[in-house]
Write a protein that holds these residues in place. Structure first.
Motif, PDB file in Angstrom:
ATOM      1  N   GLU A 213       0.845  -1.358  -0.115  1.00 19.17           N
ATOM      2  CA  GLU A 213      -0.087   0.060  -0.152  1.00 19.17           C
ATOM      3  C   GLU A 213       0.798   1.383   0.027  1.00 19.17           C
ATOM      4  O   GLU A 213       1.776   1.386   0.335  1.00 19.17           O
ATOM      5  N   ASP A 214       0.375   2.425  -0.442  1.00 14.75           N
ATOM      6  CA  ASP A 214       0.720   3.661  -0.646  1.00 14.75           C
ATOM      7  C   ASP A 214       1.430   3.889   0.898  1.00 14.75           C
ATOM      8  O   ASP A 214       0.665   3.934   1.766  1.00 14.75           O
ATOM      9  N   THR A 215       2.656   4.720   1.014  1.00 10.85           N
ATOM     10  CA  THR A 215       3.023   5.176   2.192  1.00 10.85           C
ATOM     11  C   THR A 215       2.839   6.710   2.398  1.00 10.85           C
ATOM     12  O   THR A 215       3.645   7.271   3.298  1.00 10.85           O
ATOM     13  N   GLY A 216       2.457   7.349   1.501  1.00 12.67           N
ATOM     14  CA  GLY A 216       2.172   8.815   1.480  1.00 12.67           C
ATOM     15  C   GLY A 216       1.187   9.166   2.482  1.00 12.67           C
ATOM     16  O   GLY A 216       0.286   8.334   2.890  1.00 12.67           O
ATOM     17  N   VAL A 217       1.322  10.360   3.000  1.00 11.16           N
ATOM     18  CA  VAL A 217       0.597  10.767   4.253  1.00 11.16           C
ATOM     19  C   VAL A 217       0.227  12.247   4.120  1.00 11.16           C
ATOM     20  O   VAL A 217       0.941  12.921   3.624  1.00 11.16           O
ATOM     21  N   PRO A 218      -0.894  12.657   4.923  1.00 10.50           N
ATOM     22  CA  PRO A 218      -1.489  14.212   4.961  1.00 10.50           C
ATOM     23  C   PRO A 218      -0.802  14.527   5.983  1.00 10.50           C
ATOM     24  O   PRO A 218      -1.025  13.754   7.199  1.00 10.50           O
ATOM     25  N   ILE A 219      -0.216  15.842   6.378  1.00  4.29           N
ATOM     26  CA  ILE A 219       0.435  16.123   7.338  1.00  4.29           C
ATOM     27  C   ILE A 219      -0.175  17.577   7.730  1.00  4.29           C
ATOM     28  O   ILE A 219      -0.245  18.441   7.200  1.00  4.29           O
ATOM     29  N   ILE A 220      -0.917  17.729   8.965  1.00  2.00           N
ATOM     30  CA  ILE A 220      -1.351  19.327   9.710  1.00  2.00           C
ATOM     31  C   ILE A 220      -0.115  19.858   9.856  1.00  2.00           C
ATOM     32  O   ILE A 220       0.642  19.296  10.899  1.00  2.00           O
ATOM     33  N   ARG A 221      -0.027  21.104   9.705  1.00  2.00           N
ATOM     34  CA  ARG A 221       1.019  21.807  10.404  1.00  2.00           C
ATOM     35  C   ARG A 221       0.471  23.070  10.628  1.00  2.00           C
ATOM     36  O   ARG A 221      -0.327  23.923   9.939  1.00  2.00           O
ATOM     37  N   GLU A 222       0.962  23.541  11.959  1.00  2.00           N
ATOM     38  CA  GLU A 222       0.743  25.105  12.335  1.00  2.00           C
ATOM     39  C   GLU A 222       1.171  26.035  11.506  1.00  2.00           C
ATOM     40  O   GLU A 222       2.803  25.796  11.045  1.00  2.00           O
ATOM     41  N   THR A 223       0.996  26.775  10.742  1.00  2.00           N
ATOM     42  CA  THR A 223       1.488  27.869   9.383  1.00  2.00           C
ATOM     43  C   THR A 223       0.997  29.032   9.573  1.00  2.00           C
ATOM     44  O   THR A 223      -0.107  29.553   9.833  1.00  2.00           O
ATOM     45  N   PHE A 224       2.143  29.875   9.162  1.00  2.00           N
ATOM     46  CA  PHE A 224       1.773  31.088   8.904  1.00  2.00           C
ATOM     47  C   PHE A 224       2.688  31.813   8.246  1.00  2.00           C
ATOM     48  O   PHE A 224       3.867  31.838   8.220  1.00  2.00           O
ATOM     49  N   VAL A 225       2.299  32.341   7.022  1.00  2.00           N
ATOM     50  CA  VAL A 225       3.300  32.940   5.879  1.00  2.00           C
ATOM     51  C   VAL A 225       3.018  34.521   5.742  1.00  2.00           C
ATOM     52  O   VAL A 225       1.731  34.804   5.942  1.00  2.00           O
ATOM     53  N   ALA A 226       4.405  35.100   5.628  1.00  2.00           N
ATOM     54  CA  ALA A 226       4.161  36.689   5.671  1.00  2.00           C
ATOM     55  C   ALA A 226       5.016  37.162   4.814  1.00  2.00           C
ATOM     56  O   ALA A 226       6.172  36.294   4.255  1.00  2.00           O
ATOM     57  N   GLU A 227       5.107  38.454   4.303  1.00  2.00           N
ATOM     58  CA  GLU A 227       6.132  38.824   3.533  1.00  2.00           C
ATOM     59  C   GLU A 227       7.553  38.918   4.082  1.00  2.00           C
ATOM     60  O   GLU A 227       8.560  38.958   3.531  1.00  2.00           O
ATOM     61  N   THR A 228       7.714  38.966   5.498  1.00  2.00           N
ATOM     62  CA  THR A 228       8.779  38.884   6.267  1.00  2.00           C
ATOM     63  C   THR A 228       8.787  37.803   7.374  1.00  2.00           C
ATOM     64  O   THR A 228       7.623  37.436   7.691  1.00  2.00           O
ATOM     65  N   HIS A 229       9.909  37.083   7.624  1.00  3.36           N
ATOM     66  CA  HIS A 229      10.032  35.904   8.437  1.00  3.36           C
ATOM     67  C   HIS A 229       9.889  36.557  10.009  1.00  3.36           C
ATOM     68  O   HIS A 229       8.882  35.840  10.538  1.00  3.36           O
ATOM     69  N   GLY A 230      10.095  37.657  10.316  1.00  2.00           N
ATOM     70  CA  GLY A 230       9.640  38.045  11.850  1.00  2.00           C
ATOM     71  C   GLY A 230       8.340  38.465  11.878  1.00  2.00           C
ATOM     72  O   GLY A 230       7.624  38.203  12.914  1.00  2.00           O
ATOM     73  N   ALA A 231       7.528  38.797  10.838  1.00  2.00           N
ATOM     74  CA  ALA A 231       6.051  39.127  10.817  1.00  2.00           C
ATOM     75  C   ALA A 231       5.209  37.896  11.166  1.00  2.00           C
ATOM     76  O   ALA A 231       4.446  37.748  11.899  1.00  2.00           O
ATOM     77  N   ALA A 232       5.844  36.583  10.336  1.00  2.00           N
ATOM     78  CA  ALA A 232       5.067  35.333  10.571  1.00  2.00           C
ATOM     79  C   ALA A 232       5.247  34.941  11.916  1.00  2.00           C
ATOM     80  O   ALA A 232       4.583  34.322  12.566  1.00  2.00           O
TER      81      ALA A 232
END
Length: 327
Positions: A213-232
């Motif tokens: 069977e397939d070994t691929g997985v769905p992964i939940i991640r806490e995520t925030f993307v912004a224009e700068t690293h610091g803002a995220a």
């Protein structure tokens, strides 16, 4: 790589359920236009937060989801009869572009005590529930005799044209091995680091490969993307750290392979665990998830209790413009 959106169905007590719902509708429409593939949300009862219940919420949001599949992420299966969940997901499947059956075992004492389900029975109820739901979705005149559930020649109507894929949430090694045996995928939690997931996934892959069977997985991640690293980082720090303190109060840490893992300062908690940064940084991390963990779905959770919905909508738009097309 496919993308799901994990909607936060909780908010702080100074905000209303109506405000929360309106924001989730906006986020769903934005995710549809941004090219997301799936929509999901969690389930808890008797929460300290204002909380919208999962399946009524997903059923309403299916009207806005377009071609996105929808499904619980996750339903606390031992608290429910599997006939109920099987038929509700069949209904959700009919109302949408398709349903995924995300299920988990649960961990909060107050939920088991208040539902009158002994926590000691949760593993047995969980496994029987999965077995019975699969048969109800694919067979007529189902006869099943288990320790907790029994049916005699029953058929759900309608049955789905295709059985919903069962994604099983798991935190510990034994639970991950169960997910490999019984599920169509291990639904990876947002709490573990990439290194911890990789260690557990070795067991998962071994069983899946033995079964062909397939070994691929769905992964939940806490995520925030912004224009700068610091803002995220600052946006996440303001709202996400308090959420993880609440997890500890609820006993989530006790359900982890390492019970001390969530007891860290924010900077240590975020390291190798959260997706926070610029679009380019997030793209690089997602590519790493694909290479190291065979991630088939990335499921960002980017809105947390007390956070303004406008910030979440802006993040979804940025993911759609600069991340989804580039990974």
């Amino acid at each position: 790589m496919k993308f799901g959106l994990y909607l936060n169905c909780q908010t702080t007590g100074n905000r209303s359920a109506e405000e929360l719902f309106a924001g989730l509708v906006d986020q769903t429409i934005t995710a549809r236009e941004a090219g997301f593939d799936m929509l999901t949300t969690g389930q808890h009862y008797l929460a300290d937060y204002v909380q919208l219940q999962q399946l009524p919420l997903l059923s309403r949001l299916a009207a806005e989801a377009g071609s996105m599949t929808v499904g619980p992420g996750i339903s606390l299966l031992p608290l429910h009869h599997p006939i109920e969940i099987a038929e509700q997901l069949t209904t959700l499947d009919a109302m949408s572009a398709g349903a995924v059956a995300g299920v988990g075992i649960g961990y909060r004492d107050v939920e088991f005590d208040s539902f009158g389900v002994p926590k000691s029975e949760r593993a047995g109820r969980f496994e029987e529930g999965i077995e019975l739901m699969k048969r109800l979705w694919t067979e007529e005149d189902v006869v099943y005799e288990g320790e907790y559930y029994a049916v005699d020649g029953v058929t759900i109507n309608p049955r789905p044209d295709e059985r919903p894929p069962v994604w099983i949430a798991a935190n510990t090694r034994s639970a991950v091995r169960r997910a490999a045996r019984m599920g169509d995928a291990w639904f990876v939690n947002p709490h573990s680091t990439v290194a911890e997931i990789g260690e557990l996934k070795a067991d998962y892959d071994e069983i899946r490969k033995e079964r062909g069977e397939d070994t691929g997985v769905p992964i939940i991640r806490e995520t925030f993307v912004a224009e700068t690293h610091g803002a995220a980082i600052e946006t996440a720090r303001e709202h996400l750290f308090s959420k993880y303190q609440r997890y500890i109060e609820w006993g989530q840490d006790e359900a982890m392979e390492d019970e001390t893992d969530l007891h860290r300062p924010f900077e240590e908690l975020a390291e190798d665990r959260f997706l926070l940064g610029t679009p380019a940084e997030i793209c690089a991390e997602i590519e790493r998830y694909g290479a190291e963990l065979d991630a088939e779905y990335i499921v960002p959770r980017l809105h947390w209790p007390g956070m303004d919905h406008d910030a979440a909508v802006e993040c979804i738009e940025l993911l759609g413009d600069e991340v989804i097309p580039n990974v």
